[in-house]
Scaffold this motif. Structure first.
Motif, PDB file in Angstrom:
ATOM      1  N   ARG A  44       0.874  -1.181   0.000  1.00 19.26           N
ATOM      2  CA  ARG A  44       0.000   0.000   0.000  1.00 19.26           C
ATOM      3  C   ARG A  44       0.908   1.227   0.000  1.00 19.26           C
ATOM      4  NH1 ARG A  44      -4.894  -0.954   4.259  1.00 19.26           N
ATOM      5  NH2 ARG A  44      -5.560   1.012   3.281  1.00 19.26           N
ATOM      6  N   LEU A  45       1.153   1.752  -1.186  1.00 18.19           N
ATOM      7  CA  LEU A  45       2.035   2.900  -1.358  1.00 18.19           C
ATOM      8  C   LEU A  45       1.272   4.003  -2.093  1.00 18.19           C
ATOM      9  CD1 LEU A  45       5.282   1.018  -2.488  1.00 18.19           C
ATOM     10  CD2 LEU A  45       4.825   1.996  -0.229  1.00 18.19           C
ATOM     11  N   PRO A  46       1.488   5.256  -1.746  1.00 16.53           N
ATOM     12  CA  PRO A  46       0.741   6.350  -2.385  1.00 16.53           C
ATOM     13  C   PRO A  46       1.206   6.654  -3.800  1.00 16.53           C
ATOM     14  CG  PRO A  46       2.303   7.220  -0.785  1.00 16.53           C
ATOM     15  CD  PRO A  46       2.322   5.741  -0.625  1.00 16.53           C
ATOM     16  N   SER A  47       2.459   6.344  -4.109  1.00 16.39           N
ATOM     17  CA  SER A  47       3.021   6.642  -5.426  1.00 16.39           C
ATOM     18  C   SER A  47       2.776   5.478  -6.374  1.00 16.39           C
ATOM     19  CB  SER A  47       4.525   6.911  -5.311  1.00 16.39           C
ATOM     20  OG  SER A  47       5.146   6.861  -6.579  1.00 16.39           O
ATOM     21  N   ARG A  48       2.186   5.779  -7.550  1.00 18.91           N
ATOM     22  CA  ARG A  48       1.926   4.731  -8.530  1.00 18.91           C
ATOM     23  C   ARG A  48       3.236   4.101  -9.003  1.00 18.91           C
ATOM     24  NH1 ARG A  48      -1.161   7.370 -11.329  1.00 18.91           N
ATOM     25  NH2 ARG A  48      -3.143   6.433 -10.721  1.00 18.91           N
ATOM     26  N   ALA A  49       4.234   4.906  -9.282  1.00 24.31           N
ATOM     27  CA  ALA A  49       5.520   4.388  -9.747  1.00 24.31           C
ATOM     28  C   ALA A  49       6.149   3.488  -8.692  1.00 24.31           C
ATOM     29  CB  ALA A  49       6.461   5.543 -10.091  1.00 24.31           C
ATOM     30  N   ALA A  83      -9.748   8.355  -9.452  1.00 29.32           N
ATOM     31  CA  ALA A  83      -9.587   9.750  -9.043  1.00 29.32           C
ATOM     32  C   ALA A  83     -10.947  10.434  -9.081  1.00 29.32           C
ATOM     33  CB  ALA A  83      -8.606  10.472  -9.960  1.00 29.32           C
ATOM     34  N   ILE A  84     -11.406  10.900  -7.933  1.00 32.49           N
ATOM     35  CA  ILE A  84     -12.621  11.698  -7.840  1.00 32.49           C
ATOM     36  C   ILE A  84     -12.176  13.149  -7.751  1.00 32.49           C
ATOM     37  CG2 ILE A  84     -14.701  12.160  -6.499  1.00 32.49           C
ATOM     38  CD1 ILE A  84     -14.566   9.268  -5.505  1.00 32.49           C
ATOM     39  N   ASP A  85     -12.513  13.937  -8.755  1.00 37.52           N
ATOM     40  CA  ASP A  85     -11.951  15.283  -8.877  1.00 37.52           C
ATOM     41  C   ASP A  85     -12.182  16.141  -7.642  1.00 37.52           C
ATOM     42  OD1 ASP A  85     -11.283  14.342 -11.332  1.00 37.52           O
ATOM     43  OD2 ASP A  85     -12.359  15.892 -12.485  1.00 37.52           O
ATOM     44  N   ASN A  90      -3.789  18.890  -5.255  1.00 40.61           N
ATOM     45  CA  ASN A  90      -2.326  19.003  -5.258  1.00 40.61           C
ATOM     46  C   ASN A  90      -1.638  17.750  -5.784  1.00 40.61           C
ATOM     47  OD1 ASN A  90      -2.568  21.586  -4.016  1.00 40.61           O
ATOM     48  ND2 ASN A  90      -2.731  20.592  -2.003  1.00 40.61           N
ATOM     49  N   GLY A  91      -2.223  17.182  -6.832  1.00 42.67           N
ATOM     50  CA  GLY A  91      -1.604  16.023  -7.465  1.00 42.67           C
ATOM     51  C   GLY A  91      -1.857  14.708  -6.758  1.00 42.67           C
ATOM     52  N   THR A  92      -2.612  14.727  -5.662  1.00 39.21           N
ATOM     53  CA  THR A  92      -2.927  13.500  -4.929  1.00 39.21           C
ATOM     54  C   THR A  92      -4.314  13.017  -5.314  1.00 39.21           C
ATOM     55  OG1 THR A  92      -1.551  14.162  -3.049  1.00 39.21           O
ATOM     56  CG2 THR A  92      -3.197  12.441  -2.656  1.00 39.21           C
ATOM     57  N   GLU A  93      -4.387  11.817  -5.874  1.00 40.26           N
ATOM     58  CA  GLU A  93      -5.660  11.248  -6.297  1.00 40.26           C
ATOM     59  C   GLU A  93      -6.358  10.604  -5.101  1.00 40.26           C
ATOM     60  OE1 GLU A  93      -4.672   8.463  -9.333  1.00 40.26           O
ATOM     61  OE2 GLU A  93      -4.256   9.998 -10.850  1.00 40.26           O
ATOM     62  N   VAL A  94      -7.632  10.838  -4.982  1.00 41.91           N
ATOM     63  CA  VAL A  94      -8.452  10.227  -3.941  1.00 41.91           C
ATOM     64  C   VAL A  94      -9.648   9.546  -4.612  1.00 41.91           C
ATOM     65  CG1 VAL A  94      -9.864  10.619  -1.872  1.00 41.91           C
ATOM     66  CG2 VAL A  94      -7.767  11.949  -2.228  1.00 41.91           C
TER      67      VAL A  94
END
Length: 545
Positions: A44-49, A83-85, A90-94
């Motif tokens: 479970r990491l926040p960064s896709r890469a 991603a819910i707009d 700030n570039g963080t998808e929720v």
């Protein structure tokens, strides 16, 4: 056919990938099907890469443990994000990559209230990232320097204004009412993705977009054939048959008689319906096979016929008898495929009265057969809804009656076929001739060992993999033994149309016995090995003189 190993613990996601791959010459296999080892760790990491990199390294490690050659064998994994707009800043998808866990804690009422308090901005997008491991063997040929490539599928849409009520799709289980698909409406549509008919869903399928890019890349790099695979029948006879009829009409009895006496390969369509069921819902799904089959034939009438056709392509060379079709569309699909290739196929409807069929049902004593006459009639009615009656009434159908004794019925079949039998297989006698054979393929050994336990269609026990290994050893006494781990690994790698599976609970050890398709292939394997044994015996006799 080329194979791709898919690292996923999600049965629905695996079924989705297989569906997308249907028009390509590739077979998608789950990693757990190929080995005993667990799938990769899903961090479970926040960064896709970072997530893809960590997942990839974990998958590589699992391949090493399992002994899979990563230098020559590509594999894939996939991550879905949302991603819910209105919630993403700030570039963080929720919820982003946390969508699976986010959905476990979310209700539509809470989400709807949050969106309305934020100005009711309901735009959202669903993204699929498919990662392909690039083996060292292919790097130069594909002109790729990196260890892996990713393919992106993106679909824009919005969150529904209200909660929709609909059932999950039994045939296409990714169209469900449990995941984010129940709330996400793709652009250009007015209902959630999970409620769309499959033809419309395909056009806005985020995962399909990513996988199609993957497959197109593999075609461009000549790893896959440039054209979707076509069916080519290599049958040695024009006396191919489809036997249809209601439960206990005598289809299986006729088919097995044709296999033993006339060398037909028996293919039972119901076994391939089970195969489709297993691939979509696992061994112990929450729905009945009857309900799945009825829904499947309504949405995709050729669902089993396609698999039957593929099986015939791979195993042609002798006359074929196909039993178990319930829908005219299934019959038409297979007849059209064979007719286009110059192969004749006759449709035979086995007719038998209700009283005779019900008496046979009670006599055969399979699990689930101890039913009332009313329940038996309900089965008939379900088959009638599928279209069985229309098969019998079709102009191309020939009627074969089965209301007399078994010997009279088998004699009628002999007359109908009207050809000299090549050699009538007596199973016990043939098995006794195999004891001096040397090396035997594992699958042949399993099929024939289980054939030896086939007392009748109504009375054949289930066996554990340990018991199957023992039966192989007692059947082929001169051959090297097949270790039970190898037998277990064979069954762990995939589901097969050759076997029926038993297990009282989802956690129980699975036990196996031959299906009707398995019986047909076992008889063919027995014929082939019997010829080998006879040649060996003749050589030994000649050398002795």
């Amino acid at each position: 056919m080329k194979e791709l190993t898919f690292f996923t613990s999600n049965t629905t996601k695996l079924a989705h990938a297989r569906y997308i791959a249907e028009r390509y010459p590739v077979r998608i296999k789950g990693f757990r099907q190929r080995t005993y080892h667990a799938n990769y760790d899903e961090p479970r990491l926040p960064s896709r890469a970072d997530l893809l990199e960590a997942s990839y390294r974990s998958a590589l490690n699992q391949c090493t443990k399992a002994g899979l050659a990563t230098d020559s064998h590509p594999f894939i994994l996939e991550d879905t994000s949302v991603a819910i707009d209105a919630l993403s800043h700030n570039g963080t998808e929720v919820p982003g990559l946390e969508i699976k866990y986010w959905m476990q804690e979310q209700t539509f009422a809470n989400l709807d209230a949050t969106l309305r308090s934020a100005g009711n901005k309901r735009a959202a997008s669903v993204r699929s990232d498919v990662l392909l491991h690039v083996p060292k063997q292919f790097k130069a040929k594909w002109q790729i320097d990196s260890d892996y490539l990713t393919f992106l599928g993106l679909q824009h849409g919005y969150i529904a204004e209200r909660e929709y009520s609909f059932e999950s799709n039994l045939v296409y289980p990714w169209l469900d009412n449990r995941s984010f698909n129940k709330w996400f409406i793709p652009d250009g549509h007015s209902i959630p993705f999970g409620a769309l008919p499959i033809a419309q869903a395909d056009l806005v399928d985020f995962r399909r977009k990513a996988f199609r890019q993957l497959f197109d890349f593999l075609v461009e790099r000549h790893f896959l054939a440039a054209e979707p695979r076509q069916l080519e029948f290599g049958l040695g006879s024009d006396s191919n048959l489809i036997l249809s009829g209601y439960t206990c009409a005598g289809k299986t009895t006729a088919s097995q008689h044709l296999a033993r006496k006339f060398g037909y390969l028996h293919v039972e369509a119901s076994d391939f319906m089970y195969l489709n069921y297993y691939y979509r819902h696992g061994y112990r799904g929450d729905i009945s096979i009857g309900d799945f089959a009825e829904d499947a034939l309504a949405q995709k009438p050729e669902i089993a016929a396609e698999k039957v056709a593929e099986y015939i392509v791979e195993n042609g060379g002798s006359p074929i008898v196909v039993s178990g079709f319930r829908s005219p569309a299934e019959v038409d699909y297979l007849r059209d495929a064979m007719t286009a290739l110059g192969k004749n196929l006759r449709v035979v409807f086995v007719a038998s009265d209700e009283a005779s069929r019900y008496k046979r049902l009670l006599a055969r004593g399979r699990p689930g057969d101890d039913v009332s006459l009313e329940a038996f009639r309900q089965r008939d009615e379900q088959q009638r809804r599928m279209g069985l009656e229309r098969i019998g009434a079709a102009p191309v159908s020939i009627q074969l009656n089965n209301n007399a004794t078994l010997p009279e019925y088998l004699e009628a079949i002999d007359v109908f076929v009207g050809s000299e039998p090549p050699d009538d297989i007596i199973v016990d006698t043939a098995l006794a001739a195999l004891v001096h054979l040397g090396e035997v393929r594992l699958e042949d050994a399993i099929l024939i060992a289980l054939l030896g336990a086939w007392v009748s269609d109504e009375n054949r026990p289930f066996f554990s993999t340990t018991q199957i290994a023992r039966r192989i050893q007692s059947t082929f006494t001169s051959a090297p033994p097949k270790h039970k781990d190898n037998v277990s690994r064979y069954f762990n790698q995939d589901f097969y149309a050759y076997y029926e599976i038993s297990g009282e609970q989802s956690h129980s050890k699975r036990r196996y016995r031959l299906s009707n398709t398995g019986y047909g292939m076992a008889i063919r394997s027995l014929r082939t090995l019997l010829k080998t044994a006879n040649r060996k015996h003749s050589t030994l006799a000649r050398d002795a003189t």
